[in-house]
Design a protein around this motif. Structure first.
Motif, short mmCIF file in Angstrom:
data_model
loop_
_atom_site.label_atom_id
_atom_site.label_comp_id
_atom_site.label_asym_id
_atom_site.label_seq_id
_atom_site.Cartn_x
_atom_site.Cartn_y
_atom_site.Cartn_z
N ARG A 146 -1.53 4.36 -12.45
CA ARG A 146 -0.41 4.08 -11.63
C ARG A 146 -1.10 2.82 -10.78
O ARG A 146 -1.88 2.36 -10.74
CB ARG A 146 -0.25 4.94 -10.41
N TRP A 147 -0.64 2.09 -10.41
CA TRP A 147 -0.90 0.37 -10.06
C TRP A 147 -1.34 1.29 -7.94
O TRP A 147 -0.95 1.45 -7.97
CB TRP A 147 0.46 -0.90 -9.33
N PRO A 148 -2.75 0.45 -8.07
CA PRO A 148 -3.75 1.62 -6.77
C PRO A 148 -3.60 0.44 -5.63
O PRO A 148 -4.70 1.21 -5.30
CB PRO A 148 -5.11 0.75 -7.57
N GLU A 159 1.78 -1.61 -2.08
CA GLU A 159 2.40 -3.13 -1.90
C GLU A 159 1.39 -4.32 -1.44
O GLU A 159 1.65 -5.38 -0.48
CB GLU A 159 3.71 -3.09 -1.30
N LYS A 160 -0.15 -3.95 -1.20
CA LYS A 160 -0.61 -5.08 -0.71
C LYS A 160 -0.79 -6.09 -1.53
O LYS A 160 -0.95 -6.20 -3.27
CB LYS A 160 -2.23 -4.54 -0.78
N PRO A 161 -0.77 -7.35 -0.95
CA PRO A 161 -0.47 -8.30 -1.93
C PRO A 161 -2.22 -8.60 -2.85
O PRO A 161 -3.04 -8.55 -2.78
CB PRO A 161 -0.53 -9.97 -1.37
N VAL A 162 -2.15 -8.81 -4.15
CA VAL A 162 -3.18 -9.28 -5.25
C VAL A 162 -2.61 -10.77 -6.03
O VAL A 162 -2.20 -10.30 -6.56
CB VAL A 162 -3.18 -8.29 -6.42
N GLY A 168 6.67 -2.85 -8.24
CA GLY A 168 6.99 -2.45 -6.76
C GLY A 168 5.58 -3.60 -6.59
O GLY A 168 5.41 -3.14 -5.09
N ALA A 169 4.75 -4.14 -7.45
CA ALA A 169 2.91 -4.85 -7.49
C ALA A 169 3.24 -6.02 -6.52
O ALA A 169 4.33 -6.17 -7.13
CB ALA A 169 2.93 -4.51 -8.52
N VAL A 170 2.95 -6.33 -5.27
CA VAL A 170 2.66 -7.74 -5.09
C VAL A 170 1.80 -8.07 -6.14
O VAL A 170 1.17 -8.12 -5.48
CB VAL A 170 2.99 -7.77 -3.58
#
Length: 173
Positions: free
Chosen positions: A60-62, A65-68, A82-84
């Protein structure tokens, strides 16, 4: 803007195996050792392409919703639903300037080359290094040539029941 590092290494100083594998790290990060509080304190992450590609293979994306912000001049694989994620390129000072202009106050810098470049540029203020009780013999080092001494001020060292030993430093110069 504040830039911090929170990273795990083998006792011999490697953050990953030569192929990027992280199999020597405790499953799920091991016992709680301050990561959750640290992660809650940052506005965004700045990571390198190799770290991004490693994370894409996780179950899973760890980062929620924190911007990466992924640093790369090459095209990147798409981020999971769902990833930013946003791709950036440039010198560390340019990256910090762009993120400051967008209102970011505290970033988490991760990935060997990215950490090294930001340290060399004098842009890291805090280092939290957690040593895992294993020697892997070779791999991707946390630190590389800096071109100068980088003075650190010891803040704290904590030992955990599993054998993790964590040292926290402020970058003094």
């Amino acid at each position: 803007m504040k830039a911090s590092v929170f990273v795990g290494t083998s006792v011999d100083g490697f953050i990953a195996r030569l192929d990027g594998a992280l199999d020597f790290l405790p499953p799920g990060g091991g016992e709680e050792h301050g990561y959750e509080a640290f992660f809650a304190s940052v506005d965004a992450l700045v990571i390198g392409r190799m770290t991004y590609e490693t994370v894409l293979a996780f179950d899973r994306w760890p980062y929620g919703e924190k911007p990466v912000f992924v640093l790369s001049t090459r095209p990147l694989a798409p981020a999971p639903a769902g990833a930013v994620m946003e791709q950036l390129s440039g010198a560390p000072v340019e990256i910090v300037s762009k993120l400051e202009a967008r209102g970011f106050r505290h970033v988490y810098v991760d990935g060997g080359i990215t950490i090294q470049r930001f340290l060399k540029a004098g842009l890291i203020q805090r280092l939290v290094v957690t040593r895992v009780p294993v020697l892997i013999g070779e791999g991707i080092p946390l630190f590389g040539p800096t071109g100068r001494d980088i003075a650190l001020k010891h803040v704290a060292t904590r030992a955990y029941g599993s054998g993790l030993v964590q040292s926290e430093y402020e970058v003094a110069g």
